[in-house]
Design a protein around this motif. Sequence first.
Motif, PDB file in Angstrom:
ATOM      1  N   GLY A  32       2.204  -9.005  -5.341  1.00 49.25           N
ATOM      2  CA  GLY A  32       3.017  -8.322  -5.530  1.00 49.25           C
ATOM      3  C   GLY A  32       3.353  -7.492  -6.631  1.00 49.25           C
ATOM      4  N   SER A  33       2.262  -7.297  -7.495  1.00 56.93           N
ATOM      5  CA  SER A  33       2.611  -6.846  -9.019  1.00 56.93           C
ATOM      6  C   SER A  33       2.379  -5.826  -8.549  1.00 56.93           C
ATOM      7  CB  SER A  33       1.379  -7.972  -9.570  1.00 56.93           C
ATOM      8  OG  SER A  33       1.267  -8.746  -9.228  1.00 56.93           O
ATOM      9  N   SER A  34       3.188  -5.290  -9.740  1.00 57.36           N
ATOM     10  CA  SER A  34       3.693  -4.062  -9.161  1.00 57.36           C
ATOM     11  C   SER A  34       3.024  -2.918 -10.824  1.00 57.36           C
ATOM     12  CB  SER A  34       4.633  -3.420  -9.357  1.00 57.36           C
ATOM     13  OG  SER A  34       5.683  -3.912 -10.190  1.00 57.36           O
ATOM     14  N   LEU A  35       1.595  -3.072 -11.234  1.00 56.80           N
ATOM     15  CA  LEU A  35       0.768  -3.018 -12.359  1.00 56.80           C
ATOM     16  C   LEU A  35       0.021  -1.477 -12.001  1.00 56.80           C
ATOM     17  CD1 LEU A  35      -1.224  -6.261 -11.431  1.00 56.80           C
ATOM     18  CD2 LEU A  35      -0.432  -5.318 -13.907  1.00 56.80           C
ATOM     19  N   ASP A  36       0.329  -0.827 -12.656  1.00 57.21           N
ATOM     20  CA  ASP A  36      -0.813   0.876 -12.814  1.00 57.21           C
ATOM     21  C   ASP A  36      -1.980   0.859 -12.527  1.00 57.21           C
ATOM     22  OD1 ASP A  36      -1.162   3.962 -12.505  1.00 57.21           O
ATOM     23  OD2 ASP A  36       0.026   3.997 -14.349  1.00 57.21           O
ATOM     24  N   TRP A  37      -2.968   0.541 -10.848  1.00 59.62           N
ATOM     25  CA  TRP A  37      -3.913   0.648 -10.796  1.00 59.62           C
ATOM     26  C   TRP A  37      -4.689   1.357 -11.611  1.00 59.62           C
ATOM     27  CZ3 TRP A  37      -5.448  -4.520 -10.474  1.00 59.62           C
ATOM     28  CH2 TRP A  37      -4.068  -5.551 -10.261  1.00 59.62           C
ATOM     29  N   ASN A  38      -4.145   2.822 -11.488  1.00 58.35           N
ATOM     30  CA  ASN A  38      -5.165   3.856 -11.878  1.00 58.35           C
ATOM     31  C   ASN A  38      -5.271   3.363 -13.166  1.00 58.35           C
ATOM     32  OD1 ASN A  38      -4.357   5.253  -9.950  1.00 58.35           O
ATOM     33  ND2 ASN A  38      -2.794   5.931 -10.294  1.00 58.35           N
ATOM     34  N   ARG A  39      -4.746   2.903 -13.958  1.00 53.78           N
ATOM     35  CA  ARG A  39      -5.334   2.063 -15.846  1.00 53.78           C
ATOM     36  C   ARG A  39      -5.524   1.125 -15.503  1.00 53.78           C
ATOM     37  NH1 ARG A  39       0.061   5.415 -16.158  1.00 53.78           N
ATOM     38  NH2 ARG A  39      -0.472   7.016 -17.714  1.00 53.78           N
ATOM     39  N   ALA A  40      -6.623   0.745 -14.783  1.00 52.08           N
ATOM     40  CA  ALA A  40      -6.893  -0.954 -14.384  1.00 52.08           C
ATOM     41  C   ALA A  40      -8.313  -0.575 -15.940  1.00 52.08           C
ATOM     42  CB  ALA A  40      -7.378  -1.658 -13.685  1.00 52.08           C
ATOM     43  N   THR A  64      11.199   4.294 -18.319  1.00 54.19           N
ATOM     44  CA  THR A  64       9.425   4.992 -18.618  1.00 54.19           C
ATOM     45  C   THR A  64       8.949   3.505 -18.835  1.00 54.19           C
ATOM     46  OG1 THR A  64      10.347   6.600 -18.984  1.00 54.19           O
ATOM     47  CG2 THR A  64       8.060   6.113 -18.927  1.00 54.19           C
ATOM     48  N   THR A  65       8.684   2.970 -17.319  1.00 52.78           N
ATOM     49  CA  THR A  65       8.041   1.393 -17.067  1.00 52.78           C
ATOM     50  C   THR A  65       6.339   2.000 -17.017  1.00 52.78           C
ATOM     51  OG1 THR A  65      10.083   0.586 -16.559  1.00 52.78           O
ATOM     52  CG2 THR A  65       7.544  -0.448 -15.776  1.00 52.78           C
ATOM     53  N   LEU A  66       5.181   1.006 -17.799  1.00 53.51           N
ATOM     54  CA  LEU A  66       4.037   0.684 -17.259  1.00 53.51           C
ATOM     55  C   LEU A  66       3.802  -1.024 -17.154  1.00 53.51           C
ATOM     56  CD1 LEU A  66       1.304   2.068 -17.361  1.00 53.51           C
ATOM     57  CD2 LEU A  66       0.930   2.169 -18.956  1.00 53.51           C
ATOM     58  N   TRP A  67       3.755  -0.905 -16.284  1.00 56.84           N
ATOM     59  CA  TRP A  67       2.338  -2.544 -16.347  1.00 56.84           C
ATOM     60  C   TRP A  67       0.798  -2.212 -16.289  1.00 56.84           C
ATOM     61  CZ3 TRP A  67       3.032  -6.991 -12.772  1.00 56.84           C
ATOM     62  CH2 TRP A  67       2.047  -8.020 -13.556  1.00 56.84           C
ATOM     63  N   VAL A  68       0.208  -2.584 -17.248  1.00 53.69           N
ATOM     64  CA  VAL A  68      -1.288  -2.223 -17.558  1.00 53.69           C
ATOM     65  C   VAL A  68      -1.871  -2.826 -17.041  1.00 53.69           C
ATOM     66  CG1 VAL A  68      -3.066  -1.106 -18.967  1.00 53.69           C
ATOM     67  CG2 VAL A  68      -0.690  -0.581 -19.638  1.00 53.69           C
ATOM     68  N   PRO A  69      -2.913  -2.778 -15.571  1.00 49.09           N
ATOM     69  CA  PRO A  69      -3.366  -4.197 -15.320  1.00 49.09           C
ATOM     70  C   PRO A  69      -4.916  -4.033 -15.705  1.00 49.09           C
ATOM     71  CG  PRO A  69      -3.780  -2.616 -13.478  1.00 49.09           C
ATOM     72  CD  PRO A  69      -3.159  -1.936 -14.479  1.00 49.09           C
ATOM     73  N   SER A  77       0.811  -1.250  -0.052  1.00 52.41           N
ATOM     74  CA  SER A  77       0.043   0.211  -0.081  1.00 52.41           C
ATOM     75  C   SER A  77       0.778   0.848   0.038  1.00 52.41           C
ATOM     76  CB  SER A  77      -0.823  -0.062   1.327  1.00 52.41           C
ATOM     77  OG  SER A  77      -0.300   0.581   2.527  1.00 52.41           O
ATOM     78  N   TRP A  78       2.123   1.539   0.752  1.00 52.49           N
ATOM     79  CA  TRP A  78       2.942   2.670   0.540  1.00 52.49           C
ATOM     80  C   TRP A  78       3.258   2.567  -1.078  1.00 52.49           C
ATOM     81  CZ3 TRP A  78       8.506   2.583   0.096  1.00 52.49           C
ATOM     82  CH2 TRP A  78       8.796   3.408   0.613  1.00 52.49           C
ATOM     83  N   TRP A  79       3.968   1.667  -1.382  1.00 52.12           N
ATOM     84  CA  TRP A  79       4.619   1.781  -2.927  1.00 52.12           C
ATOM     85  C   TRP A  79       3.397   2.292  -4.132  1.00 52.12           C
ATOM     86  CZ3 TRP A  79       5.196  -4.187  -2.155  1.00 52.12           C
ATOM     87  CH2 TRP A  79       7.122  -4.898  -2.280  1.00 52.12           C
ATOM     88  N   GLU A  80       2.477   1.925  -3.479  1.00 49.74           N
ATOM     89  CA  GLU A  80       0.923   2.312  -4.276  1.00 49.74           C
ATOM     90  C   GLU A  80       0.906   3.579  -4.396  1.00 49.74           C
ATOM     91  OE1 GLU A  80      -2.836   0.806  -5.639  1.00 49.74           O
ATOM     92  OE2 GLU A  80      -1.960  -0.388  -3.631  1.00 49.74           O
ATOM     93  N   LYS A  81       0.551   4.332  -2.850  1.00 47.57           N
ATOM     94  CA  LYS A  81       0.609   5.551  -2.320  1.00 47.57           C
ATOM     95  C   LYS A  81       1.699   6.400  -3.124  1.00 47.57           C
ATOM     96  CE  LYS A  81      -0.299   8.453   1.144  1.00 47.57           C
ATOM     97  NZ  LYS A  81       0.777   8.658   2.475  1.00 47.57           N
ATOM     98  N   GLU A  82       2.660   6.425  -3.247  1.00 41.66           N
ATOM     99  CA  GLU A  82       3.752   7.251  -3.392  1.00 41.66           C
ATOM    100  C   GLU A  82       3.803   7.085  -4.803  1.00 41.66           C
ATOM    101  OE1 GLU A  82       5.781   8.645  -1.379  1.00 41.66           O
ATOM    102  OE2 GLU A  82       4.661   7.987   0.183  1.00 41.66           O
ATOM    103  N   GLY A  83       2.789   6.080  -5.384  1.00 40.49           N
ATOM    104  CA  GLY A  83       3.280   6.560  -6.598  1.00 40.49           C
ATOM    105  C   GLY A  83       4.089   5.720  -7.862  1.00 40.49           C
ATOM    106  N   TYR A  84       4.871   5.004  -7.066  1.00 40.07           N
ATOM    107  CA  TYR A  84       5.832   3.722  -7.861  1.00 40.07           C
ATOM    108  C   TYR A  84       6.138   3.654  -8.756  1.00 40.07           C
ATOM    109  CZ  TYR A  84       8.908   5.215  -3.372  1.00 40.07           C
ATOM    110  OH  TYR A  84       8.343   6.120  -2.376  1.00 40.07           O
ATOM    111  N   PHE A  85       4.564   2.708  -8.629  1.00 37.92           N
ATOM    112  CA  PHE A  85       3.735   1.768 -10.295  1.00 37.92           C
ATOM    113  C   PHE A  85       3.639   2.404 -11.281  1.00 37.92           C
ATOM    114  CE2 PHE A  85       2.838  -1.246  -6.738  1.00 37.92           C
ATOM    115  CZ  PHE A  85       4.065  -1.832  -6.492  1.00 37.92           C
ATOM    116  N   ALA A  86       3.901   4.153 -11.675  1.00 39.45           N
ATOM    117  CA  ALA A  86       3.200   4.599 -12.798  1.00 39.45           C
ATOM    118  C   ALA A  86       4.174   5.043 -13.188  1.00 39.45           C
ATOM    119  CB  ALA A  86       2.879   5.658 -12.274  1.00 39.45           C
ATOM    120  N   PRO A  87       4.346   5.171 -14.996  1.00 40.84           N
ATOM    121  CA  PRO A  87       5.785   5.728 -15.556  1.00 40.84           C
ATOM    122  C   PRO A  87       5.942   7.041 -15.610  1.00 40.84           C
ATOM    123  CG  PRO A  87       3.742   5.509 -16.500  1.00 40.84           C
ATOM    124  CD  PRO A  87       3.289   4.675 -15.570  1.00 40.84           C
TER     125      PRO A  87
END
Length: 1050
Positions: free
Chosen positions: A222-230, A161-166, A99-109
């Motif tokens: 632990g999947s580092s997906l950019d959930w804002n783009r789900a 610049t990394t993006l994994w789209v869920p 939840s910390w990784w997600e909040k900090e936005g590390y998974f967003a390109p």
Amino acid sequence: MEEVQVTASNESGAEALPAKTPKQLKKEAEKAAKLEKFKAKKEKLTETKASEKPKKEVPVKPKAADIEIPQLPPGQKKDTTCPMPESYSPRYVEACWYSWWEKEGYFAPEYNRDIKAPNPNGQFVMVIPPPNVTGSLHLGHALTNSVEDTITRYHRMTGKTTLWVPGCDHAGIATQVVVEKKLWREEKINRHDLGREKFIEKVWEWKNEKGHRIYEQLKKMGSSLDWNRASFTMDPKLCKAVLEAFVTMHQDGTIYRSTRLVNWSCTLKSAISDIEVDKVELPGRTQLSVPGYKEKIEFGVIVSFAYKIDGSDEEIVVATTRVETMLGDTGIAVHPQDPRYTHLVGKYALHPFCQRKLLIVADDYVDKDFGTGAVKITPAHDPNDYDLGKRHNLAMITIFSDDGQIIGDCGQFTGMKRFDARKAVLEALEQVGQYRGTADNPMVVPVCSRSKDIVEPMIKPQWYVKCDQMAADAAEAVRSGKLKVVPEMHQKTWFSWMDNIRDWCISRQLWWGHRIPAYFVTIDEPSAKVGDEADNEFWVSGRTEAEARTNAAKRFNVPEEKIILKQDQDVLDTWFSSALFPFSVFGWPDKTDELDVFFPTTLLETGHDILFFWVARMVFFGQKLMGKLPFSEVYLHAMVRDAHGRKMSKSLGNVIDPLDVIYGISLEGLMAQLDGSNLDPAEVGRAKEGQKQDYPQGIPECGTDALRFALCQYTAQGRDINLDVKRVQGYRFFCNKLWNATRFALTYLQGSEIQTLNEVQLSLMDKWILSCLSTAVSACNAGFQQYDFPRATSAIYNFFLYELCDVYLEAVKPVFQGSDESAKSAARSVLVTCIDTGLKLISPFMPFISEELWQRLPRPESVQKTLPPSICIAPYPTDAEFQVWKDEELEENVKLVSRIVSSVRSVRASYMLPNKTKTKLVLRCSDQEVVDMLTHFTGNISTLSFCQPVSVSTDGGNTRGCAIVTVSDKCDAIVHLEGLIDVQKEKTRITGLVEKKRQQLDKLQEGMVVPNYTEKVPLTVQETNKEKEVELETELQQLDAAFATLSTMD
């Protein structure tokens, strides 16, 4: 009270106890004497206890289950300044970080960069294979997401610049079935009672309530997906893409309507795709449960019966595994070169139950040596018969309704359910004297994976995508190298499919899904031609009904007000929207910034089982609609099977929920899951037996990191992965080793100033471990670049376990216990570098434990100032950065040192010498150069092998009472044992051990030579037995050598 009862019993005439023999009395006397001696000793200890020093209490190490798990508000960073728990606990380590990784936005390109600005490091974009919205995490998902997340995290750490789209698939059939069952269970209504619109509302209610489960489970992995783009395939954005794709391809003729043979589920009343058909192999006569039938239905038999020849006394015998389909027979085929039947070609056979004659035709398709050499033809209900029927212009008579009842001119059988008709036809054939026998017949039965119904081939008007040109383009993309398929062995499958492509049936008779934007046209004019719904000509498409009306008016050259439209009731195959996924998620058909920046994507990773169903179709639509390949590379991972190589099946009890591996579960818990399943009671019993054999103690808690690491390590196995939970548990122990090693290192690091490597004087062992680290860095980068994950995992595992923990940490203990501050400072710098770099190397595989430990490391002040806030965005170690420490000669020298240590420890173990008993060690070398080299390592050898003193020379001196081990062609290790052991006692012990080991080896080898051993025994068991055999033979050799040494001391 008991004594009184016994005495009374004896006095009352009961049988007296037999008198004891002298031997028994002697034994009891000895036992009583021993007891007295023990009591006396105990009393003496009690008396002196007060005068003894109180024993130091050994702290009890808390179990992982007893460690308090941090409970923090979502997004709050875990406190790593607190002391580390003494034991590794996966739950403790994995808590709070995600939840910390997600909040900090590390998974967003967009993290710390403008996505429109060019990144000199490049970019990496990948879309997830969208799991079904109905699904829950299974091992296939766990493997897919472990591999994909590992790749994604690696590229993120390289600065791209990394993006994994869920995303999630609406799963047309699966979702409709789930909601229909729920409606019936809770309200006793079906979808037809509700009507289409209300039913769709119910599906959306279910999706909004339950559809997020799979996302939550992916987060646990632990999947580092950019959930804002789900993206959900029924979202408005993706619906727009589906609409555009269909209309574009329909209007250019790529999509068309045709009447053909399809896979039909009578339970679903819908066509289904090939991937939704399970091919169940039967060895012979088998009873199967079929939906809608109380009794099981017989399969795995072949029925022979005769057709009478029209105008003759002759008959022709045919055979079938589906005797009820004879009601739809319209012909009989024989081989043109078969002399038995050449005189019958062109004549007719009489159908015994229908007012119909069957034309006898000659066709090369028939195998004249199989069966009777005559084949009945049911063109409307068999793929091969369909082709035969078309070649010979035979009538195609449909005998099954959509729900599987007999229809048409079938006499007494009309109205029966198809498998009731099977029995009735058989009885009727006997009555008319045309039945010729039934025999066992191994066969494959097509079963609908969704409804478990037996699939029927049926002729239906459906929508198709023309695939020939798209397939040719897809094949050329691979041949030219523009599209790379890894591993290369799958390219053969790719070309086979592309070169033998068939048009794709895309319509499904469902309510949940993308409704087909096609409209049947009726012209409101008495003189206008009336179309047939099976006719492609009378169908138009449009993004709206108004557009479709305009298109129809233009086609038929009439005013729009004369056009009457009726939209198709069917929906599109789920794979249609999935094929658009790599560009629909970025807003196509609109010209968006995201589409411009992120398409085409970089990589498509998935299982090889959907290479055609999904991967190929994405390539088709990407090239057709975008003019580009949707990705330049495809990596296909293996399929997961159980430890015995069997396919995962609920009825075998070997289906494993990844969360059960992560959190652990008892055998009772596993069995309870079966009780709540849809299996038959008999299958539940078999499944439970399977669970008892494979998981007698249940499944231990392994944690996410261990599961991910194991799955990536397993990818070396090729097409299939035989997953053994014990192997996963082994990596959980590896996590424990990581935890303890870091905790141990921190005792020497905390509170001390840490300098950079450039500021300290390095010892040989310091330089050696840095060289090993350089090797690991190189192997990891090569592994990622070549999708050779086992190369990377093995390199990390070996570095941490065998080099850092087993050798370096032991070698520096005397350094930290000594007084040389310069050496201590160097060791601290090296330890920090090794642990920091090692954790970065392992982070893509084990994100949780690497973050937890990395956050706790102290660092040089200059490094701390520029340290990234999280390991997941820290720079991945590069070859260029660590190549300076590479020293192959030094690594080879330490390999010899390690072999010396291992050999000496083995000798000491043979004589059961404790570590505190130091043995003199002489290293006899082949030349002075080796002497000079090993002299530099005598201190390390002494520490690691528990020997003192250690000397090195070309002459070993007096070897009486010594164990001599040849370490290599350059060195012998001479271990002095005389005076340290009781020779006779050791001889007796070793003789007993040899006898025991020999018995074990004999028993093992007896089992390995039984008849058909290699065929009957699973390969994994054979490999284990071979390993045991080698291990026992080695132990016996060592014991023989030990006994020989003892003989020199007599």
